[in-house]
Design a protein around this motif. Structure first.
Motif, PDB file in Angstrom:
ATOM      1  N   LEU A   1      -2.393 -27.822  -2.616  1.00 21.13           N
ATOM      2  CA  LEU A   1      -3.271 -27.323  -1.560  1.00 21.13           C
ATOM      3  C   LEU A   1      -3.315 -25.796  -1.476  1.00 21.13           C
ATOM      4  O   LEU A   1      -4.405 -25.225  -1.291  1.00 21.13           O
ATOM      5  CB  LEU A   1      -2.880 -27.932  -0.218  1.00 21.13           C
ATOM      6  CG  LEU A   1      -3.788 -27.588   0.963  1.00 21.13           C
ATOM      7  CD1 LEU A   1      -5.255 -27.863   0.644  1.00 21.13           C
ATOM      8  CD2 LEU A   1      -3.364 -28.360   2.215  1.00 21.13           C
ATOM      9  N   PRO A   2      -2.191 -25.063  -1.597  1.00 24.58           N
ATOM     10  CA  PRO A   2      -2.312 -23.598  -1.568  1.00 24.58           C
ATOM     11  C   PRO A   2      -3.251 -23.066  -2.646  1.00 24.58           C
ATOM     12  O   PRO A   2      -4.040 -22.143  -2.391  1.00 24.58           O
ATOM     13  CB  PRO A   2      -0.869 -23.124  -1.782  1.00 24.58           C
ATOM     14  CG  PRO A   2      -0.034 -24.235  -1.239  1.00 24.58           C
ATOM     15  CD  PRO A   2      -0.767 -25.485  -1.615  1.00 24.58           C
ATOM     16  N   ALA A   3      -3.207 -23.636  -3.849  1.00 24.48           N
ATOM     17  CA  ALA A   3      -4.101 -23.203  -4.925  1.00 24.48           C
ATOM     18  C   ALA A   3      -5.547 -23.575  -4.619  1.00 24.48           C
ATOM     19  O   ALA A   3      -6.475 -22.819  -4.927  1.00 24.48           O
ATOM     20  CB  ALA A   3      -3.671 -23.813  -6.254  1.00 24.48           C
ATOM     21  N   VAL A   4      -5.768 -24.736  -4.014  1.00 24.09           N
ATOM     22  CA  VAL A   4      -7.118 -25.158  -3.636  1.00 24.09           C
ATOM     23  C   VAL A   4      -7.707 -24.189  -2.620  1.00 24.09           C
ATOM     24  O   VAL A   4      -8.864 -23.758  -2.732  1.00 24.09           O
ATOM     25  CB  VAL A   4      -7.085 -26.589  -3.065  1.00 24.09           C
ATOM     26  CG1 VAL A   4      -8.411 -26.949  -2.397  1.00 24.09           C
ATOM     27  CG2 VAL A   4      -6.773 -27.598  -4.176  1.00 24.09           C
ATOM     28  N   LEU A   5      -6.928 -23.807  -1.625  1.00 22.50           N
ATOM     29  CA  LEU A   5      -7.405 -22.900  -0.584  1.00 22.50           C
ATOM     30  C   LEU A   5      -7.664 -21.494  -1.122  1.00 22.50           C
ATOM     31  O   LEU A   5      -8.552 -20.790  -0.623  1.00 22.50           O
ATOM     32  CB  LEU A   5      -6.373 -22.837   0.548  1.00 22.50           C
ATOM     33  CG  LEU A   5      -6.169 -24.125   1.352  1.00 22.50           C
ATOM     34  CD1 LEU A   5      -4.944 -24.002   2.239  1.00 22.50           C
ATOM     35  CD2 LEU A   5      -7.399 -24.438   2.193  1.00 22.50           C
ATOM     36  N   ALA A   6      -6.903 -21.096  -2.119  1.00 21.20           N
ATOM     37  CA  ALA A   6      -7.034 -19.741  -2.668  1.00 21.20           C
ATOM     38  C   ALA A   6      -8.024 -19.656  -3.822  1.00 21.20           C
ATOM     39  O   ALA A   6      -8.249 -18.568  -4.359  1.00 21.20           O
ATOM     40  CB  ALA A   6      -5.666 -19.238  -3.119  1.00 21.20           C
ATOM     41  N   GLY A   7      -8.606 -20.801  -4.224  1.00 24.32           N
ATOM     42  CA  GLY A   7      -9.505 -20.794  -5.371  1.00 24.32           C
ATOM     43  C   GLY A   7      -8.785 -20.515  -6.671  1.00 24.32           C
ATOM     44  O   GLY A   7      -9.304 -19.820  -7.557  1.00 24.32           O
ATOM     45  N   ARG A   8      -7.591 -21.066  -6.816  1.00 20.66           N
ATOM     46  CA  ARG A   8      -6.776 -20.809  -8.012  1.00 20.66           C
ATOM     47  C   ARG A   8      -6.581 -22.049  -8.889  1.00 20.66           C
ATOM     48  O   ARG A   8      -5.745 -22.036  -9.793  1.00 20.66           O
ATOM     49  CB  ARG A   8      -5.412 -20.251  -7.612  1.00 20.66           C
ATOM     50  CG  ARG A   8      -5.475 -18.834  -7.054  1.00 20.66           C
ATOM     51  CD  ARG A   8      -4.096 -18.222  -6.862  1.00 20.66           C
ATOM     52  NE  ARG A   8      -3.430 -18.747  -5.660  1.00 20.66           N
ATOM     53  CZ  ARG A   8      -2.477 -19.668  -5.657  1.00 20.66           C
ATOM     54  NH1 ARG A   8      -2.064 -20.205  -6.804  1.00 20.66           N
ATOM     55  NH2 ARG A   8      -1.931 -20.070  -4.533  1.00 20.66           N
ATOM     56  N   VAL A   9      -7.332 -23.120  -8.645  1.00 22.57           N
ATOM     57  CA  VAL A   9      -7.239 -24.296  -9.516  1.00 22.57           C
ATOM     58  C   VAL A   9      -8.096 -24.027 -10.752  1.00 22.57           C
ATOM     59  O   VAL A   9      -9.317 -23.863 -10.646  1.00 22.57           O
ATOM     60  CB  VAL A   9      -7.722 -25.563  -8.802  1.00 22.57           C
ATOM     61  CG1 VAL A   9      -7.703 -26.762  -9.759  1.00 22.57           C
ATOM     62  CG2 VAL A   9      -6.857 -25.851  -7.581  1.00 22.57           C
ATOM     63  N   PRO A  10      -7.509 -23.958 -11.946  1.00 21.01           N
ATOM     64  CA  PRO A  10      -8.272 -23.560 -13.129  1.00 21.01           C
ATOM     65  C   PRO A  10      -9.231 -24.650 -13.600  1.00 21.01           C
ATOM     66  O   PRO A  10      -8.964 -25.834 -13.454  1.00 21.01           O
ATOM     67  CB  PRO A  10      -7.189 -23.291 -14.176  1.00 21.01           C
ATOM     68  CG  PRO A  10      -6.035 -24.154 -13.749  1.00 21.01           C
ATOM     69  CD  PRO A  10      -6.085 -24.180 -12.253  1.00 21.01           C
ATOM     70  N   THR A  11     -10.355 -24.219 -14.154  1.00 18.35           N
ATOM     71  CA  THR A  11     -11.264 -25.147 -14.808  1.00 18.35           C
ATOM     72  C   THR A  11     -10.684 -25.564 -16.156  1.00 18.35           C
ATOM     73  O   THR A  11      -9.664 -25.023 -16.600  1.00 18.35           O
ATOM     74  CB  THR A  11     -12.640 -24.497 -15.010  1.00 18.35           C
ATOM     75  OG1 THR A  11     -12.469 -23.303 -15.794  1.00 18.35           O
ATOM     76  CG2 THR A  11     -13.264 -24.134 -13.672  1.00 18.35           C
ATOM     77  N   GLU A  12     -11.348 -26.497 -16.821  1.00 23.28           N
ATOM     78  CA  GLU A  12     -10.820 -27.040 -18.066  1.00 23.28           C
ATOM     79  C   GLU A  12     -10.701 -25.963 -19.155  1.00 23.28           C
ATOM     80  O   GLU A  12      -9.782 -25.984 -19.970  1.00 23.28           O
ATOM     81  CB  GLU A  12     -11.720 -28.179 -18.569  1.00 23.28           C
ATOM     82  CG  GLU A  12     -11.647 -29.440 -17.730  1.00 23.28           C
ATOM     83  CD  GLU A  12     -12.135 -29.232 -16.305  1.00 23.28           C
ATOM     84  OE1 GLU A  12     -13.131 -28.493 -16.102  1.00 23.28           O
ATOM     85  OE2 GLU A  12     -11.498 -29.760 -15.390  1.00 23.28           O
ATOM     86  N   SER A  13     -11.618 -25.026 -19.158  1.00 17.71           N
ATOM     87  CA  SER A  13     -11.591 -23.983 -20.183  1.00 17.71           C
ATOM     88  C   SER A  13     -10.449 -23.003 -19.982  1.00 17.71           C
ATOM     89  O   SER A  13     -10.019 -22.336 -20.928  1.00 17.71           O
ATOM     90  CB  SER A  13     -12.915 -23.209 -20.165  1.00 17.71           C
ATOM     91  OG  SER A  13     -13.033 -22.446 -18.963  1.00 17.71           O
TER      92      SER A  13
END
Length: 354
Positions: free
Chosen positions: A171-183
């Motif tokens: 959740l912290p990464a989701v809120l911060a926009g830090r979940v990486p895309t596949e690339s």
């Protein structure tokens, strides 16, 4: 003083344990954590026992499958879902056997909607997180599945009170926009706190039992968990850098599951770090009591010091605080895992006697 859905002076585990023997693991849980036992999780058994696969097994009409080592939405239930369901059924059978006659509070666990959305792929590619509609469908599916899971546990242990823990390490990464895309060259959009709380609240309101929100990653979103109406937050005390948000949450009546015992030897300077063995030769049930840190004093002192710094009355602590390991114990040796649970129980006892 508010009433909390667990006994005063309680300790519990986060969920996962090492090894593959669920009967042994569940015996240890009931033996070491008699005031607040939990349904043991054994990720070492492989796909379907891992946090994401196991939790995806609760989804209703949203099957998943393994593809290239990742969980993704599937067109129909298949062998991966059957394996996941079989593992959970074995776990519940052992819970029923080991917990026969149990009349206290029992904790069960599942990944929350945001961690699942950040971890499960769509069939067309990309994480579910990329599509707000897919996240809503996932959340509704999880809410209904966990409601059914709670009902099943109640049927098996009719005298027990159930407490649900939602694990949200992503959740912290989701809120911060830090979940990486596949690339790996980009990230998924950040999710607003109120939207994150709304999804969590959907699950909280559906399951019909108190919910503990757990996050052992840096940047725990305490306000989101409060807005979701969680009854408690479970955190790793080593990651607490700013006391004010934690103090505000506690003052507002939120319970604290205090991760005061390291999940692996040497992980942080508290109870289990120095005297519990790290070798894995003995079984979880067979680890001698001498393996336990003596006797949870460091963890108790750590929690008592934090509580004093927050400025709350000592008499309030054992009612509002539950002692836990810093996070899951799947990465520890079996003797150390039992030692850590013993240290949690002993720390909770010490704090209740103050």
């Amino acid at each position: 003083m508010a009433d909390f859905p667990w006994p005063s002076g309680a300790a519990t585990g986060i969920g996962s344990l090492p090894g593959t023997d669920i009967a042994e693991a569940q015996r240890v849980v009931f033996g070491e954590l008699p005031d607040l036992p939990h349904l043991a999780e054994l990720p070492a058994r492989g796909p379907g026992a891992d946090m994401i696969g196991r939790s995806a097994g609760f989804l209703v009409e949203l099957p998943v499958q393994l593809y290239a080592g990742r969980w993704q939405v599937a067109p129909r239930p298949g062998k991966d879902m059957r394996r996941t369901a079989d593992l959970l059924e074995r776990d519940l059978d052992q819970l029923t056997e080991q917990g026969e006659g149990f009349a206290g509070t029992l904790k069960i666990q599942s990944a929350g909607p945001w961690t699942l959305a950040a971890s499960i792929d769509q069939q067309i590619g990309g994480r579910l997180l990329r599509d707000a509609g897919a996240v809503r469908d996932l959340t509704d599916s999880l809410a209904e599945g966990l409601r059914r899971h709670v009902d099943e546990v109640r049927k098996r242990l009719p005298r027990a009170s159930v407490l649900l823990q939602l694990d949200e390490p992503s959740l912290p990464a989701v809120l911060a926009g830090r979940v990486p895309t596949e690339s790996g060259f980009g990230s998924y959009r950040a999710v607003d706190g109120p939207d994150a709380a709304t999804a969590l609240r959907t699950v909280v309101e559906a399951v019909g039992v108190p919910v503990v929100a757990h996050c052992c990653a840096p940047g725990v979103p305490l306000q989101v968990f409060r807005d979701a109406r969680a009854v408690a937050v479970a955190i790793d005390l080593a990651l607490v850098k700013d006391l004010d948000p934690l103090g505000e949450a506690i003052e507002a009546g939120i319970g604290l599951f205090a991760g005061a015992v390291p999940s692996t030897p040497g992980a942080s300077p508290s109870a289990a770090s120095s005297s519990a063995p790290s070798s894995g030769g003995a079984s979880l049930a067979g680890a001698s009591s001498s393996a336990a840190p003596a006797p949870g004093k460091k963890a108790a002192d750590r929690v008592a010091t934090l509580w004093k710094r927050l400025g709350f009355p000592a008499a309030r602590l054992p009612h509002q605080v539950v002692i836990t390991p810093a996070c899951g114990l799947a990465g520890a040796s079996e003797p150390y895992a039992r030692a850590a649970l013993t240290a949690c129980r002993e720390a909770a006892r010490r704090l209740a006697e103050v």
